[in-house]
Scaffold this motif. Structure first.
Motif, PDB file in Angstrom:
ATOM      1  N   VAL C  16     -56.812 112.158  -7.068  1.00 25.32           N
ATOM      2  CA  VAL C  16     -56.373 112.413  -5.938  1.00 25.32           C
ATOM      3  C   VAL C  16     -57.158 111.764  -5.154  1.00 25.32           C
ATOM      4  O   VAL C  16     -56.249 111.740  -3.614  1.00 25.32           O
ATOM      5  CB  VAL C  16     -56.370 114.170  -5.894  1.00 25.32           C
ATOM      6  CG1 VAL C  16     -56.968 114.330  -4.830  1.00 25.32           C
ATOM      7  CG2 VAL C  16     -55.933 114.901  -7.125  1.00 25.32           C
ATOM      8  N   ARG C  17     -57.856 111.217  -4.929  1.00 22.71           N
ATOM      9  CA  ARG C  17     -58.912 110.469  -4.295  1.00 22.71           C
ATOM     10  C   ARG C  17     -58.348 109.048  -3.621  1.00 22.71           C
ATOM     11  O   ARG C  17     -57.946 108.576  -2.944  1.00 22.71           O
ATOM     12  CB  ARG C  17     -60.206 110.253  -4.965  1.00 22.71           C
ATOM     13  CG  ARG C  17     -61.330 110.066  -3.642  1.00 22.71           C
ATOM     14  CD  ARG C  17     -63.448 110.125  -4.167  1.00 22.71           C
ATOM     15  NE  ARG C  17     -63.094 109.420  -5.495  1.00 22.71           N
ATOM     16  CZ  ARG C  17     -63.557 109.885  -6.499  1.00 22.71           C
ATOM     17  NH1 ARG C  17     -63.517 111.319  -6.482  1.00 22.71           N
ATOM     18  NH2 ARG C  17     -64.132 108.842  -7.312  1.00 22.71           N
ATOM     19  N   GLU C  18     -58.153 108.305  -5.067  1.00 22.66           N
ATOM     20  CA  GLU C  18     -57.498 107.241  -4.811  1.00 22.66           C
ATOM     21  C   GLU C  18     -55.880 107.588  -3.887  1.00 22.66           C
ATOM     22  O   GLU C  18     -55.964 106.696  -3.703  1.00 22.66           O
ATOM     23  CB  GLU C  18     -57.281 105.789  -6.585  1.00 22.66           C
ATOM     24  CG  GLU C  18     -58.001 106.184  -6.943  1.00 22.66           C
ATOM     25  CD  GLU C  18     -59.260 104.974  -5.850  1.00 22.66           C
ATOM     26  OE1 GLU C  18     -58.444 104.244  -5.582  1.00 22.66           O
ATOM     27  OE2 GLU C  18     -60.516 104.863  -6.596  1.00 22.66           O
ATOM     28  N   SER C  19     -55.141 108.285  -4.355  1.00 22.02           N
ATOM     29  CA  SER C  19     -54.074 108.556  -3.485  1.00 22.02           C
ATOM     30  C   SER C  19     -54.156 108.886  -2.155  1.00 22.02           C
ATOM     31  O   SER C  19     -53.618 108.646  -1.851  1.00 22.02           O
ATOM     32  CB  SER C  19     -53.373 109.340  -4.767  1.00 22.02           C
ATOM     33  OG  SER C  19     -51.959 110.233  -3.729  1.00 22.02           O
ATOM     34  N   ALA C  20     -55.388 109.504  -2.320  1.00 22.02           N
ATOM     35  CA  ALA C  20     -55.593 110.156  -0.542  1.00 22.02           C
ATOM     36  C   ALA C  20     -55.484 108.855  -0.123  1.00 22.02           C
ATOM     37  O   ALA C  20     -55.613 108.877   1.574  1.00 22.02           O
ATOM     38  CB  ALA C  20     -56.201 111.062  -0.322  1.00 22.02           C
ATOM     39  N   ALA C  21     -56.220 108.033  -0.781  1.00 22.25           N
ATOM     40  CA  ALA C  21     -57.165 106.395   0.005  1.00 22.25           C
ATOM     41  C   ALA C  21     -55.505 105.232   0.506  1.00 22.25           C
ATOM     42  O   ALA C  21     -55.694 104.476   0.573  1.00 22.25           O
ATOM     43  CB  ALA C  21     -58.258 105.838  -0.824  1.00 22.25           C
ATOM     44  N   ARG C  22     -54.269 105.407  -0.496  1.00 20.50           N
ATOM     45  CA  ARG C  22     -53.767 104.270  -0.352  1.00 20.50           C
ATOM     46  C   ARG C  22     -51.661 105.439  -0.093  1.00 20.50           C
ATOM     47  O   ARG C  22     -51.641 105.774  -1.548  1.00 20.50           O
ATOM     48  CB  ARG C  22     -53.509 104.444  -1.868  1.00 20.50           C
ATOM     49  CG  ARG C  22     -52.318 103.213  -2.190  1.00 20.50           C
ATOM     50  CD  ARG C  22     -53.752 101.775  -1.020  1.00 20.50           C
ATOM     51  NE  ARG C  22     -52.026 100.790  -1.748  1.00 20.50           N
ATOM     52  CZ  ARG C  22     -53.022  99.476  -3.271  1.00 20.50           C
ATOM     53  NH1 ARG C  22     -53.925  99.556  -3.558  1.00 20.50           N
ATOM     54  NH2 ARG C  22     -52.047  98.802  -3.582  1.00 20.50           N
ATOM     55  N   PRO C  23     -51.924 105.261   0.569  1.00 18.31           N
ATOM     56  CA  PRO C  23     -50.764 105.697   1.232  1.00 18.31           C
ATOM     57  C   PRO C  23     -49.397 105.080  -0.081  1.00 18.31           C
ATOM     58  O   PRO C  23     -49.220 103.972   0.371  1.00 18.31           O
ATOM     59  CB  PRO C  23     -49.952 105.871   2.584  1.00 18.31           C
ATOM     60  CG  PRO C  23     -51.765 104.928   3.456  1.00 18.31           C
ATOM     61  CD  PRO C  23     -52.519 104.736   1.699  1.00 18.31           C
ATOM     62  N   GLY C  24     -48.298 105.603   0.020  1.00 16.75           N
ATOM     63  CA  GLY C  24     -47.136 104.713  -0.850  1.00 16.75           C
ATOM     64  C   GLY C  24     -47.758 105.370  -2.371  1.00 16.75           C
ATOM     65  O   GLY C  24     -47.322 104.401  -2.935  1.00 16.75           O
ATOM     66  N   ALA C  25     -49.033 105.770  -3.318  1.00 17.18           N
ATOM     67  CA  ALA C  25     -49.170 105.648  -4.151  1.00 17.18           C
ATOM     68  C   ALA C  25     -48.651 106.952  -5.260  1.00 17.18           C
ATOM     69  O   ALA C  25     -48.218 108.090  -4.243  1.00 17.18           O
ATOM     70  CB  ALA C  25     -50.363 105.796  -4.098  1.00 17.18           C
TER      71      ALA C  25
END
Lengths: 188, 679, 328
Positions: C16-25
């Motif tokens: 979830v953290r990585e997703s939030a950090a990277r739009p378009g994930a």
């Protein structure tokens, strides 16, 4: 019947910079370490990178079953599996079924029954058939299994069960009746 | 079986590039501009071919091969560019990165029975006259005490062989072209490609060793062969092009839709007095292809008065082409459904109706049949199927929500044979080698040709090696029109016979190089036969119609065929069953439609175009009556690859009527139509 | 397909953290739909966060007698699970009526819920589609819509949700557990999928960077029976023209509990609340079933070519209830 952990030998820290990764696939008993574009599917890895063209590309969208291989013993459409996500997986293709130059019993049965015409769907049919035999043995039901059937123990593979379970493998030549017979031969 | 057979896109040639075709996204118009810079900037993209930079080619024998030669878009899906990259992923990404603008023009993609554009062509596919008329059909029909006047509609259908069309192309330094092509006839592909690229045929080699089905759609070269060769020429590297499944419907051909009006007039004892079969169909603006659906009505039943007419409209649609039994498959659906309607109107058993109208000579030509065992097929099939106990009343058999019914229909398919060359070689070790550029698209051609040769050579079949699937072998016709075995086999038979003679002329050991003879059947196959030559058959089918869901499922199908001498019962049965399975699809599951707004086929993938799955195919049986017909070829064979589909859909449709009492005249018999009909 | 980065998440929190950090994930489960859509160009994520190996692959009993299903449990494992087969047969049957053996071995519970429509215009990036490209239009309304929605659709979108599994979950009152940047929350499956309204781009109420972690089935009282019925264009391996999941409990001839959900009719599994209302407390029987189902389907607004689905849904539902009555 409890689902088994999907943990694999190749499991490790998953961060991959850029758009390529180095990964290891065990194909037919041999480890292959490859650096691949993340877009590369297991099917294209087999066909274009390893020269294993037994798994076929019929539709590239999981709609025909020609690309069926066994992943950790279970059948799957290799066209929809990204190779990078299968790092560490054990993959068996049609090329890996024969042991010591002896054909797998299902390959023998396909020959015996003449269960093929153009042959293009055949590798997928055979891998799928082997998956079906295992799934039935492991008690996996199908749409053709009576809802009242026991929920544990092997499922007997009659023709209706085989037809239903093999419906993910299209054959345009119409070899279905003999494919069903061949799988039935090995099941019994 | 073990995965070692190499198909066209499995050559793994060193330095091979991968090509991804780009289909037009407008239904008609022209390419105004193609911006290729973004695509070319992607890593690994080697080239983008468009009409602006693609190699200029000569005029092809088939206009569908004139790709990237001008800016015209004749239909949606026509290929307007080709991206070549060092990986498949790169080529696909390059295709997505192209920026193409179009000028669009008004289009028309939908066939109707009264379309303004309908005209009467000179000939239909196969060279048949578009119109044949005998007697005064209107007067005879009007005077007939029993009449059927019904219109049947079949939408477009797609061949969808499991192996998509694919070509790997490479050019040698000295300008020779080699193609690994998924085709039904490498000689034909060689000749066409030689024409396109201005080469002599001997400068082109086409290899089609293993072919994953074709069903007509690989009968002649398809655009991917030209595109791959262009890309290889342009880049100087081998290029592999496997058609994406979703692109296929637009460029590899389809069975054209037909609207068929059949009028049958009969006397009260069931004797036909008039047969009129008039069809409307479409073709593209690229070329004229006319599905010859009214042709079987010239063969099937005797009647003093007859009219068979084809009309076609050239629409802004993909070019139609051959699909298993073009003409016969759709035409016999209509004719055999109408015969069933006539039997109902007469209160006569539909088998008996057919027996009463079984002619001694071909109605259209007046020629005697070389053999015609339709009656025997009907009788044998009726006995095997248990037809004779059938209660003719419709809609009286129920199993819970299921309505059960049985139906019958006849089948026919013409006997074709084309000139072929073959060589036969005897080696000093006593083995034999046959060479003929035949193609095995799943028919078992290698096996049956070895059998034919072994029979003549009086040697075990294991002693004969057969080389096929390479245009450097003796020229041979394509696998089409159910004529492959007859054509190739004839030349193999002739070569083997000549070899036996040659070997008989000399005694003593063979020279170290062995002895080779060649044969050419041009003269024999060109001879006009005094006979009408056709295969016949009868289908019997039982369906279960779920009155609650509208789902129609086959309980059993039984076909009996009279197709000359069946050379190999194993592969022969598979051909019949395979045809019947495709007929099952035509009747029940396969449906395609042209989008009026976008001009393409809505059902472009295998999730939406429903070829029968394993679970659909239950209780199929095929039998045959072995015919001894001396007027065919040395093997006494007729073709068997297509007749299995002919009439199958009618038998299922007639069974549907018997089950429900409702006559549906549009295929497929899918839940939407069935539920509406049963309300 | 555009190049993308790949990350194998070690935990839900990391995913979830990585997703939030990277739009378009996008989260990658089995990939059977996502990879398909990436090939079509419908989806083009810049980063795939592989969640398929997270320890969410268990099916366990809850304390109250329900069932907790991890998001990465494969469809075939879920269908085969003895607890599912004995206690929630509609769910097992729905799963087995969907896709193929191969696909079920790969597809996950979470991914199945997040499947996207099979509308032909949605899948073809050369054509307009309000779901794929908001504001571009909906050609399906006047075009090819034989397989599309008859109820709950809007002028903007007539897509259907393709899942079989979700239909059973809707009838079984399952709850979806979501984990996102703001922590955990639960949403009933019936509320998870949206109607298209004027924004068909969102299939569900899932928020950016949220992922499905579990699906929880509540316990069913003794005597509850359920089943799933589906009609399709071929005998196997085809999407539903219409389907129904039915759950019924009858005591002394009266309907104590009835839940019905339709598949293939709408932008979401269509829970038939109106019909259920009519059924509750009524005497079990065909006439009651027919009038209840008709009351539900009165809201249907079929398009030119798909009115047959209303008839089909009526028959499936009435017959399903009748079949359950003989077992109840």
């Amino acid at each position: 019947m409890e689902p088994t952990s999907r943990g694999r030998s190749g499991e490790g820290e998953g961060r991959a910079a850029g758009d390529r990764s180095t990964l290891t696939l065990n194909i037919n008993g041999t480890d292959h370490t490859l650096t691949l574009d993340h877009r590369t599917t297991v099917l294209d890895t087999l066909r274009l990178h390893l020269g294993l063209t037994g798994a076929k590309k019929g539709c590239d969208h999981g709609q025909c079953g020609a690309c069926t291989v066994l992943v950790d013993g279970r059948r799957a459409n290799s066209c929809l599996l990204l190779a990078v996500a299968q790092d560490g997986a054990r993959i068996t293709t049609v090329e890996g079924l024969a042991a010591d130059d002896r054909l797998h019993p299902l390959q023998e049965a396909f020959l015996e029954r003449d269960a093929l015409q153009c042959g293009y769907c055949t590798p997928g049919q055979i891998c799928s058939g082997i998956g079906v035999l295992g799934e039935a043995q492991d008690g996996f039901p199908s749409h053709a299994t009576a809802p009242t059937a026991p929920v544990t123990g092997p499922v007997a593979l009659d023709a209706a069960e085989i037809r239903e379970r093999m419906s993910g493998n299209l054959c345009r030549c119409g070899a279905y009746p003999r494919i069903v017979e061949a799988i039935g031969d090995v099941a019994s | 079986m073990t995965g070692v057979a190499r198909y066209a896109a499995e050559r793994n040639l060193p330095g091979c590039l991968y090509a991804w075709p780009v289909p037009a996204t407008v239904p008609r118009g022209r390419v105004a501009a193609i911006r290729t810079a973004d695509a070319l900037a992607l890593p690994g993209v080697h080239a983008v071919l468009t009409h602006e930079n693609a190699p200029r080619t000569r005029e092809p024998d088939d206009p569908i091969l004139a790709v990237l030669q001008n800016d015209r878009v004749p239909h949606r899906g026509w290929q307007v560019a080709l991206v070549v990259a060092d990986t498949l992923e790169g080529a696909r990404a390059g295709a997505e990165a192209l920026d193409i603008t179009y000028e669009t023009a008004a289009h028309d993609a939908v066939l109707t029975a009264d379309h303004d554009g309908l005209y009467t062509p000179e000939t239909a596919n196969g060279g048949y006259p578009a119109v044949r008329e005998r007697g005064d059909v209107d007067r005879a029909f009007a005077a007939a005490p029993v009449q059927v006047d019904a219109t049947y509609t079949i939408g477009p259908l797609h061949n969808h062989p499991m192996e998509p069309h694919a070509t790997t192309a490479l050019w040698s330094q000295d300008g020779r072209l080699t193609l690994y092509d998924s085709s039904q006839g490498a000689t034909k592909v060689r000749d066409s490609l030689a024409t396109v690229f201005g080469l002599r045929p001997d400068q082109v080699t086409v290899v089609s060793q293993h072919v994953g089905g074709g069903f007509g759609s690989k009968g002649t070269p398809r655009p991917q062969a030209v595109l791959a060769a262009m890309a290889a020429l342009h880049t100087g590297r081998p290029v592999e092009l496997a058609m994406p499944r979703r692109h296929m419907a637009a460029v590899v051909g389809h069975r054209a839709p037909t609207v068929q009006r059949v009028r049958l007039g009969a006397s009260s004892d069931g004797t036909l007095t008039s047969v009129a079969h008039e069809i409307s169909t479409h073709t593209s603006t690229v070329k004229e292809f006319v599905e010859q659906a009214a042709v079987p009505a010239r063969v099937m039943y005797g009647s003093a008065h007859s009219r068979t007419v084809h009309r076609v409209a050239a629409l802004d649609v993909p070019s139609p082409s051959w699909m298993r039994a073009p003409g016969e498959a759709p035409g016999m659906y209509a004719l055999e459904s109408a015969m069933d309607e006539l039997a109902s109107a007469l209160g006569l058993d539909p088998v008996e109706l057919r027996l009463r109208n079984d002619p001694a000579a071909e109605p259209d030509s007046g020629k005697p049949f070389s053999s015609r065992n339709l009656a025997a097929c009907l009788r044998d099939g009726a006995a095997r199927f248990g037809w004779n106990d059938r209660d003719p009343r419709p809609a009286v058999r129920r199993e819970g929500p299921l309505l059960l019914g049985t139906g019958v229909a006849a089948a026919t398919y013409p006997v074709y044979a084309a000139a072929s060359h073959a060589s036969a070689h005897a080696a000093p070790d006593g083995s034999y080698r046959i060479a003929v550029n035949a193609t095995d698209i799943g028919t078992g051609a290698r096996t049956v040709l070895a059998q034919i040769a072994a029979h003549v050579l009086e040697t075990p079949v294991e002693n004969v090696t057969v080389d096929i699937g390479d245009s450097d072998l003796p020229d041979a016709p394509l696998a089409g029109g159910s004529s492959g075995t007859a054509s190739w086999g004839w030349s193999v038979h002739k070569a083997a016979t000549a070899l036996v003679e040659r070997l008989g002329e000399s005694s003593g050991p063979l020279p170290a190089a062995g002895v080779t003879v060649t044969a050419d059947t041009t003269d024999e196959t060109a001879e006009e036969s005094p006979h009408a030559r056709h295969a016949f058959g009868a289908h019997f089918a039982e369906v279960a119609v779920d009155s609650r869901t509208g789902e129609v499922r086959v309980r059993r199908m039984l076909g009996v065929f009279a197709a000359g001498h069946i050379l190999n019962s194993r592969t022969g049965r598979s051909q019949f069953i395979g045809g019947m399975t495709m007929g099952l699809g035509m009747a029940l599951t396969e449906s395609s439609s042209l989008d009026p707004v976008f001009g393409d086929f809505t059902e472009s993938d295998l999730a939406s175009y429903h070829v029968p799955a394993c679970a659909d195919v239950t209780g199929l049986e095929a039998y045959w009556i072995d015919e001894d017909d001396p007027h065919l070829n040395p093997m006494g064979s007729k073709g068997i690859g297509e007749i299995g589909i002919v009439g199958a859909a009618a038998a299922l449709g007639n069974a549907f009527h018997h089950a429900t009492g409702v006559r549906l005249r549009t295929l497929p018999l899918a839940p939407d139509r069935v539920l509406s009909a049963l309300r | 397909m555009k190049p993308f980065a790949y990350l194998r998440a070690a935990s839900v929190a990391e995913a979830v953290r990585e997703s939030a950090a990277r739009p378009g994930a996008r989260f990658l489960g089995g990939g059977t739909n996502l990879v398909d859509l990436m090939k079509l160009g419908v989806e083009s994520p810049g980063l795939l966060i592989d969640v398929s190996r997270l320890p969410l692959d268990r099916v366990t009993d809850t304390a109250d007698g329900g069932l907790r299903i991890g998001a990465t449990v494969r469809n075939s494992d879920l269908a085969a699970h003895p607890a599912v087969r004995t206690r929630y047969p509609a769910l097992s049957q729905a799963l087995l009526a969907g896709a193929s053996g191969q696909l079920r071995n790969t597809a996950t519970t979470g991914g199945n819920l997040l499947q996207r429509t099979r509308c032909p215009y949605f899948q073809d990036t050369s054509k307009p589609c309000n779901k794929r490209e908001p504001g571009s239009g909906c050609p399906a309304r006047e075009g090819a819509h034989r397989d599309l929605a008859v109820i709950g659709h809007s002028t903007e979108c007539v897509a259907t949700h393709p899942s079989d599994m979700a239909v059973a979950l809707a009838a079984l009152d399952a709850v979806v557990l979501l984990y996102g940047p703001d922590g955990e929350r639960t949403v009933a499956v019936t509320e998870f999928h949206r109607l298209p309204g004027d924004d068909p781009s969102a299939d569900t109420v899932i928020r950016p960077d949220e992922m499905i972690t579990e699906v929880v089935l509540p316990p069913l009282p003794e005597g509850t029976v359920s089943l799933y019925r589906k009609a399709r264009d071929r005998a196997s391996f085809a999407f539903a023209l219409a389907s129904v999941a039915a759950v019924l409990r009858v005591r002394e001839g009266r309907i104590e509990h009835a839940a019905l959900a339709f598949g293939g009719l709408a932008h979401r599994p269509w829970r038939a609340r109106t019909a259920e209302e009519a059924l509750r407390g009524a005497p079990a029987g065909d006439a009651v079933y027919l009038s209840a189902v008709d009351a539900e389907l009165a809201a249907a607004r079929p398009l030119r070519d798909n009115a047959f689905k209303v008839t089909l849904a009526r028959h499936l539902a009435v017959d399903a209830l009748a079949a359950l009555t003989t077992r109840a």
